[in-house]
Design a protein around this motif. Sequence first.
Motif, PDB file in Angstrom:
ATOM      1  N   MET A 102       9.174  -7.903   2.390  1.00  0.00           N
ATOM      2  CA  MET A 102       7.910  -7.580   1.748  1.00  0.00           C
ATOM      3  C   MET A 102       6.936  -8.739   1.956  1.00  0.00           C
ATOM      4  O   MET A 102       7.293  -9.767   2.533  1.00  0.00           O
ATOM      5  N   TYR A 103       5.721  -8.559   1.463  1.00  0.00           N
ATOM      6  CA  TYR A 103       4.704  -9.598   1.565  1.00  0.00           C
ATOM      7  C   TYR A 103       5.255 -10.903   0.992  1.00  0.00           C
ATOM      8  O   TYR A 103       5.704 -10.954  -0.154  1.00  0.00           O
ATOM      9  N   TRP A 145      10.035  -1.425  -6.792  1.00  0.00           N
ATOM     10  CA  TRP A 145       8.858  -1.822  -6.019  1.00  0.00           C
ATOM     11  C   TRP A 145       9.215  -1.777  -4.531  1.00  0.00           C
ATOM     12  O   TRP A 145      10.103  -2.489  -4.090  1.00  0.00           O
ATOM     13  N   GLU A 147       7.667  -1.655  -0.425  1.00  0.00           N
ATOM     14  CA  GLU A 147       6.551  -1.864   0.491  1.00  0.00           C
ATOM     15  C   GLU A 147       6.875  -1.113   1.769  1.00  0.00           C
ATOM     16  O   GLU A 147       7.927  -1.320   2.377  1.00  0.00           O
ATOM     17  N   SER A 150       6.889  -2.250   5.761  1.00  0.00           N
ATOM     18  CA  SER A 150       7.093  -3.559   5.150  1.00  0.00           C
ATOM     19  C   SER A 150       6.728  -4.685   6.105  1.00  0.00           C
ATOM     20  O   SER A 150       7.062  -4.653   7.288  1.00  0.00           O
ATOM     21  N   ASP A 176       3.618  -0.685  -2.513  1.00  0.00           N
ATOM     22  CA  ASP A 176       2.609  -1.491  -1.824  1.00  0.00           C
ATOM     23  C   ASP A 176       2.324  -0.776  -0.515  1.00  0.00           C
ATOM     24  O   ASP A 176       3.129  -0.761   0.405  1.00  0.00           O
ATOM     25  N   SER A 177       1.144  -0.153  -0.444  1.00  0.00           N
ATOM     26  CA  SER A 177       0.774   0.658   0.716  1.00  0.00           C
ATOM     27  C   SER A 177      -0.332  -0.003   1.535  1.00  0.00           C
ATOM     28  O   SER A 177      -1.061   0.667   2.267  1.00  0.00           O
ATOM     29  N   THR A 178      -0.420  -1.332   1.410  1.00  0.00           N
ATOM     30  CA  THR A 178      -1.482  -2.084   2.086  1.00  0.00           C
ATOM     31  C   THR A 178      -1.521  -1.793   3.580  1.00  0.00           C
ATOM     32  O   THR A 178      -2.601  -1.638   4.163  1.00  0.00           O
ATOM     33  N   HIS A 197      -2.719  -1.962  -3.349  1.00  0.00           N
ATOM     34  CA  HIS A 197      -3.239  -2.421  -2.065  1.00  0.00           C
ATOM     35  C   HIS A 197      -3.808  -3.830  -2.219  1.00  0.00           C
ATOM     36  O   HIS A 197      -4.453  -4.123  -3.236  1.00  0.00           O
TER      37      HIS A 197
END
Length: 383
Positions: A102-103, A145, A147, A150, A176-178, A197
């Motif tokens: 993930m981020y 959670w 992503e 990812s 998290d759909s950034t 986002h």
Amino acid sequence: MPNWTPRSLAVQAMGKIDPVTRGVVPPIHLSTTYIRDPDNGYSTGFVYGRPDNATIHEAEAVLAMLEAAEAGAMLFGSGMAAATAVFQALDPGDHVVASKVMYWALRAWLLTEAKRWGIAVDFVETDDLLALKTAIRPGRTKLVWIETPSNPLWTITDIEAAATLAHAAGARLAVDSTCASPVHTQPLTLGADIVMHSATKILNGHSDVLAGVIAARTEDEFTARIRLIRKSQGSILGPFEAYLLMRGLRTLHLRAERQAASALALAQRLSAHPRVARVLYPGLPQHPGHDIAARQMTGGFGYMMSVQVTGGEKAAIGTAAHTGLWKRATSLGGVESLIEHRASIEGAGSPCPVDLLRLSTGIEDAGDLYDDLDAALTQGHRD
């Protein structure tokens, strides 16, 4: 709301016209305080600038529409502020299951700061549904959670299946759909409870705004708690940034579709490059998450990919050093294409291979982007 498509609604900022000037661009509302009515009330609904600002509300309305969020959207001063507010809304002792990949900044926060809030976090490969199911603790897990895709390995998690597993255990699913954007994926329609986002990225698209957004499927106690955290901690976005974000949202569909098309074309060509060992992009049929991505992403597979180069870490860093059109910089989603050696940025404990370069595809000519990277790969292997 007019019966237009999301594309048209975003382009015209929900069709709003400035009532004073009849301008087609909404004005920036900068006031931090508002006049009370003679009876001491606030009939306009605006009280103080920290929770109340018309420019921010207008941008939130567009974002809620794009995500089909019945409970609306909340803008924050950054993606990290938005994401951490979700975890801060949990109670001490709550358990969280999160994507292992993930981020990096959020992962670091969960590893160091979440425990100060009394939150227990387990990281798993959420694209492995059996591993995800095993990690969820019915009755104690309150948040899952994920992503997807990812960052920076671009694994794909099945949103609908993850929602089913979370809900069966009494937990919420946040996505998290950034790196998908609402143009390609709407997690709330697939069963997610919350979508987040970093609006700094493709939602704004011009590398000049820090912003984050939370959108929720239903208004409930948990959503209200996130809203209160934003208000009490003062993490709301500023009106000028909201105005710039609204400007970016007007061209979101054009940019997202162009960037995804270029990313797919580049991924296909780079897959055959003699100095590229592997391309990580969900739009490729050989990607392990391709079938799921094809089911839950529409109109493209996003603008992000990574390549692992032959020659290892030295060749990867050398390649990035010799790009011209691709800019060596952190972040992603802007109109300009960016390249970064992620393992150097993330440091010890990173799941990122040392031969990997992360690519954020912009809106430049795809042929120019390929030629620039091809030349850099050649030079990087010679150094």
